[in-house]
Design a protein around this motif. Structure first.
Motif, PDB file in Angstrom:
ATOM      1  N   LEU A   1     -20.950  24.012 -19.653  1.00  0.00           N
ATOM      2  CA  LEU A   1     -21.671  23.756 -18.400  1.00  0.00           C
ATOM      3  C   LEU A   1     -22.496  24.869 -17.893  1.00  0.00           C
ATOM      4  N   ASP A   2     -22.408  25.967 -18.242  1.00  0.00           N
ATOM      5  CA  ASP A   2     -22.982  27.257 -17.850  1.00  0.00           C
ATOM      6  C   ASP A   2     -24.585  27.254 -18.518  1.00  0.00           C
ATOM      7  N   SER A   3     -25.479  27.984 -17.813  1.00  0.00           N
ATOM      8  CA  SER A   3     -26.967  27.796 -18.417  1.00  0.00           C
ATOM      9  C   SER A   3     -27.384  29.082 -18.193  1.00  0.00           C
ATOM     10  N   VAL A   4     -28.469  29.432 -19.021  1.00  0.00           N
ATOM     11  CA  VAL A   4     -29.113  30.774 -18.548  1.00  0.00           C
ATOM     12  C   VAL A   4     -30.087  30.660 -17.040  1.00  0.00           C
ATOM     13  N   PRO A   5     -30.341  31.844 -16.597  1.00  0.00           N
ATOM     14  CA  PRO A   5     -31.377  31.620 -15.523  1.00  0.00           C
ATOM     15  C   PRO A   5     -32.461  30.778 -15.793  1.00  0.00           C
ATOM     16  N   ASN A   6     -32.934  29.933 -14.964  1.00  0.00           N
ATOM     17  CA  ASN A   6     -34.055  29.127 -15.302  1.00  0.00           C
ATOM     18  C   ASN A   6     -34.103  28.316 -16.537  1.00  0.00           C
ATOM     19  N   GLY A   7     -32.774  27.798 -16.766  1.00  0.00           N
ATOM     20  CA  GLY A   7     -32.554  27.103 -17.910  1.00  0.00           C
ATOM     21  C   GLY A   7     -33.047  25.667 -18.042  1.00  0.00           C
ATOM     22  N   GLY A   8     -32.645  24.752 -19.134  1.00  0.00           N
ATOM     23  CA  GLY A   8     -33.093  23.468 -19.266  1.00  0.00           C
ATOM     24  C   GLY A   8     -31.874  22.378 -18.701  1.00  0.00           C
ATOM     25  N   TRP A   9     -32.094  21.309 -18.770  1.00  0.00           N
ATOM     26  CA  TRP A   9     -31.109  20.475 -18.239  1.00  0.00           C
ATOM     27  C   TRP A   9     -30.155  19.894 -19.228  1.00  0.00           C
ATOM     28  N   LEU A  10     -30.252  20.325 -20.363  1.00  0.00           N
ATOM     29  CA  LEU A  10     -29.215  19.547 -21.353  1.00  0.00           C
ATOM     30  C   LEU A  10     -28.499  20.623 -22.286  1.00  0.00           C
ATOM     31  N   ASP A  11     -29.413  21.769 -22.309  1.00  0.00           N
ATOM     32  CA  ASP A  11     -28.397  22.970 -23.035  1.00  0.00           C
ATOM     33  C   ASP A  11     -26.785  22.902 -22.653  1.00  0.00           C
ATOM     34  N   GLY A  12     -25.822  22.665 -23.354  1.00  0.00           N
ATOM     35  CA  GLY A  12     -24.556  22.574 -23.097  1.00  0.00           C
ATOM     36  C   GLY A  12     -23.774  21.453 -22.338  1.00  0.00           C
ATOM     37  N   CYS A  13     -24.856  21.144 -21.242  1.00  0.00           N
ATOM     38  CA  CYS A  13     -24.247  20.170 -20.392  1.00  0.00           C
ATOM     39  C   CYS A  13     -24.188  18.884 -21.109  1.00  0.00           C
ATOM     40  N   LEU A  14     -25.190  18.497 -21.832  1.00  0.00           N
ATOM     41  CA  LEU A  14     -25.307  17.317 -22.676  1.00  0.00           C
ATOM     42  C   LEU A  14     -23.808  17.298 -23.533  1.00  0.00           C
ATOM     43  N   GLY A  15     -23.317  18.283 -24.175  1.00  0.00           N
ATOM     44  CA  GLY A  15     -22.032  18.230 -24.908  1.00  0.00           C
ATOM     45  C   GLY A  15     -20.920  17.764 -24.013  1.00  0.00           C
ATOM     46  N   VAL A  16     -21.100  18.343 -22.894  1.00  0.00           N
ATOM     47  CA  VAL A  16     -19.734  18.260 -21.800  1.00  0.00           C
ATOM     48  C   VAL A  16     -19.760  16.784 -21.294  1.00  0.00           C
ATOM     49  N   ILE A  17     -20.971  16.558 -20.820  1.00  0.00           N
ATOM     50  CA  ILE A  17     -21.066  15.102 -20.168  1.00  0.00           C
ATOM     51  C   ILE A  17     -20.844  13.839 -21.180  1.00  0.00           C
ATOM     52  N   ALA A  18     -21.315  14.060 -22.649  1.00  0.00           N
ATOM     53  CA  ALA A  18     -21.140  13.106 -23.916  1.00  0.00           C
ATOM     54  C   ALA A  18     -19.690  12.992 -23.835  1.00  0.00           C
ATOM     55  N   ALA A  19     -19.149  14.304 -23.993  1.00  0.00           N
ATOM     56  CA  ALA A  19     -17.469  14.274 -24.187  1.00  0.00           C
ATOM     57  C   ALA A  19     -16.842  13.451 -22.921  1.00  0.00           C
ATOM     58  N   TYR A  20     -17.177  13.799 -21.909  1.00  0.00           N
ATOM     59  CA  TYR A  20     -16.660  12.842 -20.684  1.00  0.00           C
ATOM     60  C   TYR A  20     -16.710  11.457 -20.885  1.00  0.00           C
ATOM     61  N   THR A  21     -17.763  10.842 -21.329  1.00  0.00           N
ATOM     62  CA  THR A  21     -18.101   9.640 -21.261  1.00  0.00           C
ATOM     63  C   THR A  21     -17.187   9.159 -22.400  1.00  0.00           C
ATOM     64  N   VAL A  22     -17.078   9.857 -23.690  1.00  0.00           N
ATOM     65  CA  VAL A  22     -16.191   9.278 -24.906  1.00  0.00           C
ATOM     66  C   VAL A  22     -14.899   9.275 -24.291  1.00  0.00           C
ATOM     67  N   LEU A  23     -14.290  10.447 -23.586  1.00  0.00           N
ATOM     68  CA  LEU A  23     -12.987  10.461 -23.093  1.00  0.00           C
ATOM     69  C   LEU A  23     -12.700   9.187 -22.092  1.00  0.00           C
ATOM     70  N   LYS A  24     -13.750   8.982 -21.282  1.00  0.00           N
ATOM     71  CA  LYS A  24     -13.335   7.875 -20.602  1.00  0.00           C
ATOM     72  C   LYS A  24     -13.275   6.699 -21.283  1.00  0.00           C
ATOM     73  N   ASN A  25     -14.354   6.483 -22.381  1.00  0.00           N
ATOM     74  CA  ASN A  25     -14.168   5.225 -23.344  1.00  0.00           C
ATOM     75  C   ASN A  25     -12.712   5.124 -24.057  1.00  0.00           C
ATOM     76  N   ILE A  26     -12.038   6.170 -24.403  1.00  0.00           N
ATOM     77  CA  ILE A  26     -10.993   6.436 -25.139  1.00  0.00           C
ATOM     78  C   ILE A  26      -9.766   5.991 -24.099  1.00  0.00           C
ATOM     79  N   CYS A  27      -9.922   6.576 -22.779  1.00  0.00           N
ATOM     80  CA  CYS A  27      -9.065   6.010 -21.845  1.00  0.00           C
ATOM     81  C   CYS A  27      -9.031   4.534 -21.716  1.00  0.00           C
ATOM     82  N   GLU A  28     -10.006   4.014 -21.615  1.00  0.00           N
ATOM     83  CA  GLU A  28     -10.261   2.633 -21.383  1.00  0.00           C
ATOM     84  C   GLU A  28      -9.669   1.767 -22.730  1.00  0.00           C
ATOM     85  N   GLU A  29     -10.170   1.960 -23.769  1.00  0.00           N
ATOM     86  CA  GLU A  29      -9.821   1.577 -25.020  1.00  0.00           C
ATOM     87  C   GLU A  29      -8.352   1.567 -25.077  1.00  0.00           C
ATOM     88  N   TYR A  30      -7.650   2.611 -25.148  1.00  0.00           N
ATOM     89  CA  TYR A  30      -6.274   2.803 -25.244  1.00  0.00           C
ATOM     90  C   TYR A  30      -5.273   2.572 -23.938  1.00  0.00           C
TER      91      TYR A  30
END
Ligand SMILES: [Zn+2]
Length: 417
Positions: A83-112
């Motif tokens: 979730l960390d970024s460089v100063p004046n960084g972009g909105w996707l670097d790193g946090c895309l992976g964490v947030i995508a993982a969150y939605t996948v985890l949420k989906n796995i919680c629901e599915e099982y």
């Protein structure tokens, strides 16, 4: 392979990324610099989202954030990024992976119904960027045991604050970061989704690629020594021009790298001495950065650059000295997981591509431990990252989350088998 295929909610990922952008960005871009109040605020925000799931959460000794959904087996699938970024960084670097993982985890919680067949964990690695203290992959290298506490202790930021003290202010003791190793228990696979941060996929017109591994790096300082001489009185044939030798090398690296499909070579810095308009260059210092996924190719390119530098030095009556600044071995990802990533991408977009990663990622630290690892890249517009204009088409983000969810399901089945 029987594969459950409940869809993740890719739109949720985009909504959350936008929420995070407005919370932790300003006119200059993302400001989630590790070990700062904005970064801590980012993590608090994320914790608030996690509380809606039937999961356990803790921060490890190196500041990595671990969220655990306990399954029937202790064998563990880890999904992560930073979730960390460089100063004046972009909105996707790193946090895309964490947030995508969150939605996948949420989906796995629901599915099982909160109890998957294996354990699934989400990690937000601490200080991937190293933007403040110059130490990239801080948290993942503590996990991997490839860090050095003594070297890290004395690192300072631009304001003279020591890394050791910044850690303490966030509640961490630098002498304890080794304890992050306990988080390896049960790890059976690691998956990371990331933006490409380069222009390759855009040029090919493809949204996604399976990543083959992270390239090894050879980084050297090269100094050509010639003879300073008067620019008016020294005939061209009698010069010992250190810049002329360096300049030939700067062009030669294009043919050295050009012999190999994905290799890159960069002379990123050239300094001339005395560096005045009326003197032939007596000394020229430059830097060379060479990268490839194949250790043999890397060694070959290094040897060739050395030989050429000696040849060019001789042609201009100079000598040349090399000294290594830094190097790292290539880290190939797991072949079976690469195949699963490719399958997940093909099922989502109709085509799949494989490519190495030039930048290093936390996934490389995990893979070096021998934990089966793969990454997925999504196209970056204009290939730009570490900049507020960093962006990816929304349709590609949706496909990325969908494909990453597929990959997670396939990997669960792979671990179970
Ligand atoms: Zn990143």
């Amino acid at each position: 392979m029987a594969e459950k295929n409940m869809a993740a909610n890719p739109q949720l990922a985009i909504d959350l990324l936008k929420e995070l952008r407005s919370l932790t960005g300003d006119d200059n871009g993302a400001q989630r610099l590790a070990w700062t109040p904005t970064w801590l605020q980012t993590r608090e925000w994320f914790l608030g989202k996690l509380k809606q799931l039937p999961v356990e959460h803790h921060y490890d000794a190196a500041g990595n954030s671990w969220t655990t959904l306990r399954g029937a087996s202790e064998k563990t699938l880890i999904l992560g990024s930073h979730l960390d970024s460089v100063p004046n960084g972009g909105w996707l670097d790193g946090c895309l992976g964490v947030i995508a993982a969150y939605t996948v985890l949420k989906n796995i919680c629901e599915e099982y119904n909160g109890k998957p067949p294996i354990t699934v964990r989400l990690v937000d690695w601490a200080d991937e960027e190293g933007a403040r203290f110059g130490r990239s992959l801080f948290g993942s290298s503590a996990f991997a045991g490839t860090h050095s506490i003594e070297a890290d202790r004395v690192r300072m930021d631009a304001n003279g604050i020591k890394l050791e003290d910044a850690l303490r202010q966030c509640g961490y003791n630098i002498d304890a970061i080794d304890d992050a190793k306990v988080e390896r228990a049960g790890a059976a696979a690691y998956l990371e989704l990331h933006i490409e941060q380069g222009p390759v996929l855009e040029k090919m017109g493809l949204p996604l690629a399976a990543v083959l591994g992270t390239k090894g790096v050879e980084r050297h300082a090269i100094t050509f020594h010639g003879q300073e001489a008067h620019s008016g009185s020294t005939p061209m044939q009698q010069r010992h021009d250190a810049l002329a030798a360096a300049a030939k090398l700067a062009l030669e690296i294009y043919s050295i790298a050009g012999k190999h499909k994905d290799a890159v070579c960069t002379i990123g810095s050239v300094k001339t001495y005395p560096g005045i308009v009326t003197a032939v260059v007596g000394r020229c210092e430059c830097t060379l950065d060479q990268r490839d996924l194949d250790a043999g190719v890397l060694a070959e390119m290094y040897d060739e650059a050395q030989a050429k530098s000696r040849q060019f030095a001789e042609e201009h009556g100079c000598s040349v000295k090399w000294s290594r600044i830094w190097n790292i071995e290539p880290v190939p990802f797991h072949p079976e997981l690469i195949a699963l990533a490719e399958e997940a991408i093909r099922e989502t977009t109709g085509t799949a591509h494989r490519m190495p990663s030039g930048p290093l990622h936390d996934a490389a630290e995990v893979a070096r431990l021998g934990i089966p690892t793969v990454m997925m890249f999504v196209q970056s517009l204009r290939g730009i990252s570490h900049n507020k204009i960093e962006d990816t088409r929304e349709e590609h983000l949706l496909q990325a989350v969908t494909a990453f969810n597929r990959l997670a399901k396939k990997t669960i089945a792979w671990i179970e088998a």
